[in-house]
Design a protein around this motif. Structure first.
Motif, PDB file in Angstrom:
ATOM      1  N   ILE A  23      28.106  23.876 -27.259  1.00  0.00           N
ATOM      2  CA  ILE A  23      29.288  24.618 -27.718  1.00  0.00           C
ATOM      3  C   ILE A  23      30.412  23.655 -28.081  1.00  0.00           C
ATOM      4  CG2 ILE A  23      31.127  26.195 -27.007  1.00  0.00           C
ATOM      5  CD1 ILE A  23      29.061  27.714 -25.369  1.00  0.00           C
ATOM      6  N   SER A  24      30.634  22.645 -27.236  1.00  0.00           N
ATOM      7  CA  SER A  24      31.699  21.671 -27.503  1.00  0.00           C
ATOM      8  C   SER A  24      31.425  20.894 -28.786  1.00  0.00           C
ATOM      9  CB  SER A  24      31.827  20.691 -26.328  1.00  0.00           C
ATOM     10  OG  SER A  24      32.187  21.372 -25.142  1.00  0.00           O
ATOM     11  N   SER A  26      29.523  21.814 -31.268  1.00  0.00           N
ATOM     12  CA  SER A  26      29.611  22.732 -32.408  1.00  0.00           C
ATOM     13  C   SER A  26      31.058  22.975 -32.798  1.00  0.00           C
ATOM     14  CB  SER A  26      28.933  24.062 -32.068  1.00  0.00           C
ATOM     15  OG  SER A  26      27.560  23.870 -31.794  1.00  0.00           O
ATOM     16  N   THR A  27      31.916  23.129 -31.791  1.00  0.00           N
ATOM     17  CA  THR A  27      33.342  23.344 -32.055  1.00  0.00           C
ATOM     18  C   THR A  27      33.944  22.160 -32.802  1.00  0.00           C
ATOM     19  OG1 THR A  27      33.601  24.708 -30.064  1.00  0.00           O
ATOM     20  CG2 THR A  27      35.602  23.764 -31.008  1.00  0.00           C
ATOM     21  N   VAL A  31      35.405  22.239 -36.653  1.00  0.00           N
ATOM     22  CA  VAL A  31      36.791  21.836 -36.897  1.00  0.00           C
ATOM     23  C   VAL A  31      36.844  20.703 -37.920  1.00  0.00           C
ATOM     24  CG1 VAL A  31      38.838  20.767 -35.866  1.00  0.00           C
ATOM     25  CG2 VAL A  31      37.652  22.602 -34.661  1.00  0.00           C
ATOM     26  N   LEU A  92      43.548  22.702 -32.170  1.00  0.00           N
ATOM     27  CA  LEU A  92      42.774  23.905 -32.482  1.00  0.00           C
ATOM     28  C   LEU A  92      43.684  25.082 -32.811  1.00  0.00           C
ATOM     29  CD1 LEU A  92      39.937  23.784 -29.786  1.00  0.00           C
ATOM     30  CD2 LEU A  92      39.793  23.170 -32.196  1.00  0.00           C
TER      31      LEU A  92
END
Length: 207
Positions: A23-24, A26-27, A31, A92
């Protein structure tokens, strides 16, 4: 706790760690993709003229080959590394806010024509400059360390900038075309009533 239960907890932890990493990662990837120059200059009509003007500015193509892209100037904390968890969270939120504003503008058609784009540009520019002034041009300072400026041929430049190391300043007051140079794009729109092709920006800038 039985041996079977311990192994169950162990594998849950392993799965949780793996999922967290995915998840990290992918984030971060999303971004970076959504903050790339290609994304910013091709996905929104509101950027048609801005992208052309950016390519004619002083940051898009430099003698050293170092390019300051869209996110470097406009995304909070992008040039400030390494980023703390708090700073990255701020990045973010800044990205989400910028995307939301752009999306609303696209939906409303605020920038759907060159005429509308020129009409609203002063308002947009003011909002951007107010933001940059509010954080004392943090992104500019992330790339330009005023304490380390040096030019043997022009020593007064470094000396002049030292006066702004610990003081609020407005970089754009002096460096008006650092990010965007609208001269050619405005002339093209006035003559052709449409945005100039982005692929011609380098040619025009080389004239």
């Amino acid at each position: 706790m039985s041996s079977r239960s311990k192994w169950g907890v162990f594998w849950l932890l392993v799965i949780g760690i793996v999922v967290g990493i995915v998840i990290s990662a992918s984030t971060v990837s999303v971004v970076q993709w959504a903050g790339s120059d290609k994304f910013c200059t091709t996905w929104c009509h509101s950027m048609d003229g801005v992208a052309y003007a950016w390519k004619q500015g002083q940051h898009a193509r430099t003698p050293t080959g170092v390019t300051a892209g869209c996110s470097d100037c406009h995304l909070l904390n992008e040039t400030n590394h390494p980023l703390t968890p708090v700073a990255y969270t701020q990045l973010l939120f800044a990205k989400a806010e910028a995307g939301f504003v752009s999306l609303i503008g696209e939906i409303k058609g605020n920038y759907s024509t060159p005429e509308k784009w020129i009409e609203r540009r002063k308002v947009t520019e003011k909002r951007v400059i107010d933001t940059m002034t509010g954080n004392n041009f943090k992104n500019c300072r992330g790339c330009h360390n005023l304490e380390e400026m040096y030019d043997a041929k022009k020593p007064m430049i470094a000396q002049f900038h030292k006066g702004f190391i610990d003081k609020p300043t407005n970089c754009i007051q002096c460096h008006k075309t650092a990010g965007h140079n609208y001269k050619e794009v405005d002339a093209y729109i006035a003559e052709n009533k449409k945005f100039p092709p982005l692929e011609d920006a380098w040619k025009a800038a080389a004239k």
